[in-house]
Design an enzyme around this catalytic site. Structure first.
Site, PDB file in Angstrom:
ATOM      1  CE  LYS A  42      -4.532   0.673   0.549  1.00  0.00           C
ATOM      2  NZ  LYS A  42      -5.539  -0.369   0.363  1.00  0.00           N
TER       3      LYS A  42
HETATM    4  N1  GLU Z   1      -7.324  -0.118  -2.778  1.00  0.00           N
HETATM    5  C1  GLU Z   1      -8.108  -1.310  -2.948  1.00  0.00           C
HETATM    6  C2  GLU Z   1      -8.032  -2.171  -1.691  1.00  0.00           C
HETATM    7  O1  GLU Z   1      -7.838  -1.676  -0.614  1.00  0.00           O
HETATM    8  C3  GLU Z   1      -7.744  -2.056  -4.215  1.00  0.00           C
HETATM    9  C4  GLU Z   1      -6.320  -2.518  -4.333  1.00  0.00           C
HETATM   10  C5  GLU Z   1      -5.955  -3.045  -5.710  1.00  0.00           C
HETATM   11  O2  GLU Z   1      -6.811  -3.114  -6.583  1.00  0.00           O
HETATM   12  O3  GLU Z   1      -4.788  -3.390  -5.876  1.00  0.00           O
HETATM   13  O4  GLU Z   1      -8.259  -3.351  -1.720  1.00  0.00           O
END
Ligand code: GLU
Length: 417
Positions: free
Chosen positions: A103
């Site tokens: 992240k």
């Molecule tokens: N931000 C989204 C999550 O928290 C999607 C992450 C992604 O598609 O890689 O799952």
């Protein structure tokens, strides 16, 4: 001081104890593999230069390349990004897609910047990350405060840094792009659609149906809006909705399309004619069957858990339930469909996008939806089976499923050297 990362670690530790995992496995998963922090200058519209700090935390890549969103929000800090990266590892493992967890983000409120400034921020951040991201190494996606346009800027900047012949093959360095630039059909609604598919799968197995269910939703961003739309399509009634500007109640049902029309022109729910205004706290007391937290972390606290009338909570947000509230909900017999299952639809369709980009293919929306439904139904079934096996909550059970997958691979690969 409470730490979100510590909460995430405690969550998997509980399941690790049920499985009797080794100290080594726990120690490896308790910390991210890499933490990248970049400070970079950006020229603002008035000619001044602002130095911003960007994060990318890569938690684990045992199952595949690091994967996870980029968040632009004032609350972003290393602790929050660590927690979110950790949850991504378990989310991808639970739904059985060949990705790890990561992240990233920047501690800014994107509403304070012009489109031009945002573009320069995104491009300079991507440049600063350089080869710390990559199409088979670490693949960002949208999250809170970012969207398909953000991803297209990241993709374009990364491609411009690639060798001339690779500029198209590297476009899978990010997912959640616009369909025109190589994004997947259905990615925009995927997280909200996933909320509905997971609820449907759970209700199917427990003898219920979405039809006629009364739902309250906190958050009307990408997740909340599409959860509302897909739930209503499946026969539910959205009786209350809220965002950071306000909350409304309408016992006869809120039309998600109409509310979206209002929020997109008025920048929030406050003043929407679709229901009577209620307070933030009232939202959690509304008479309903299903509650969907689809905003920030730690919103469902002990006090609100005591007020809740819903019998099931589907976590559209990451980490919306505090550990104290979790105990209250379990005590009150309220089922929690945990975040790593409830909001896994987004990353699952991200995986579909990555596969389509590799293959030079573009699937139809009904194909994407059918595949998403199948993967989420399987993950829900496995979670229910683990809950039975260990007589535990669905959160613990979801971690059990994910941990089994992770530790099998970790054991076979071993510790280098
Ligand atoms: N931000 C989204 C999550 O928290 C999607 C992450 C992604 O598609 O890689 O799952």
């Amino acid at each position: 001081m409470s730490s979100l990362h510590l909460n995430a670690v405690r969550q998997f530790e509980q399941a690790a104890s049920l499985l009797g995992l080794s100290e080594a496995d726990r120690a490896i998963l308790a910390v991210p593999k890499n933490e990248v922090i970049v400070n970079f200058p950006v020229t603002m519209d008035n000619g001044t230069v602002e130095v911003l700090t960007g994060y990318r935390v890569q938690h684990n890549n045992s199952l595949g390349p690091y994967k996870g969103g980029m968040r632009f929000s004032p609350a972003v800090d290393l602790d929050e990004v660590r927690a979110l990266a950790t949850w991504m590892t378990f989310k991808t493992a639970l739904v059985d897609i060949p990705f790890g967890g990561a992240k990233g983000g920047i501690a800014i409120d994107p509403r304070n910047y012009s489109a031009g400034e945002l573009e320069r921020i995104v491009r300079r951040f991507t440049f600063a990350l350089g080869s710390n991201i990559g199409p088979d190494h670490d693949i960002p996606a949208p999250d809170m405060g970012t969207n398909a346009q953000t991803m297209v800027w990241m993709m374009d900047t990364y491609s411009s840094m690639a060798s001339v012949a690779d500029r198209h093959t590297v476009r899978r360095v990010v997912t959640g792009k616009t369909v025109a630039t190589g994004g997947s059909r259905g990615r925009d609604k995927a997280t909200g659609q996933g909320v509905t598919f997971v609820l449907d799968a759970w209700l199917n197995r427990t003898g219920g149906s979405i039809d006629g269910k009364r739902v309250a939703i906190q958050g009307f961003g990408n997740v909340g809006e599409h959860a509302a739309r897909t739930l209503v399509k499946a026969g539910a009634t959205v009786v209350a909705a809220a965002d950071h500007t306000g909350a409304i109640y309408n016992g006869n049902g809120i039309d998600p399309e109409q509310l979206w029309q209002y929020t997109s022109t008025h920048h929030g729910i406050k003043g929407a004619p679709d229901g009577e205004p209620i307070t933030d706290d009232d939202l959690w007391r509304v008479d309903c069957d299903v509650f969907v937290p689809a905003a920030l972390e730690n919103q469902l606290c002990e006090r609100r858990a005591l007020d809740l009338t819903a019998t099931v909570v589907v976590e559209g947000a990451n980490g919306p339930t505090t550990p104290e509230a979790e105990l209250v909900l379990a005590d009150r017999g309220v089922t929690v469909l945990p975040d790593i299952l409830g909001n896994a639809g987004g990353v699952t369709v991200s995986y579909f996008e990555w596969v389509q980009n590799r293959a030079g293919d573009a699937w139809t929306l009904s194909d994407v939806d059918a595949r998403l439904r199948r993967l989420l139904r399987d993950a829900t079934d496995e979670t229910l089976a683990a809950a039975k096996e260990f007589d535990c909550t669905l959160r613990d059970a979801a971690y059990v499923v994910a941990l089994r997958r992770l530790t099998t691979v970790m054991a076979q690969r071993g510790v280098f050297p």
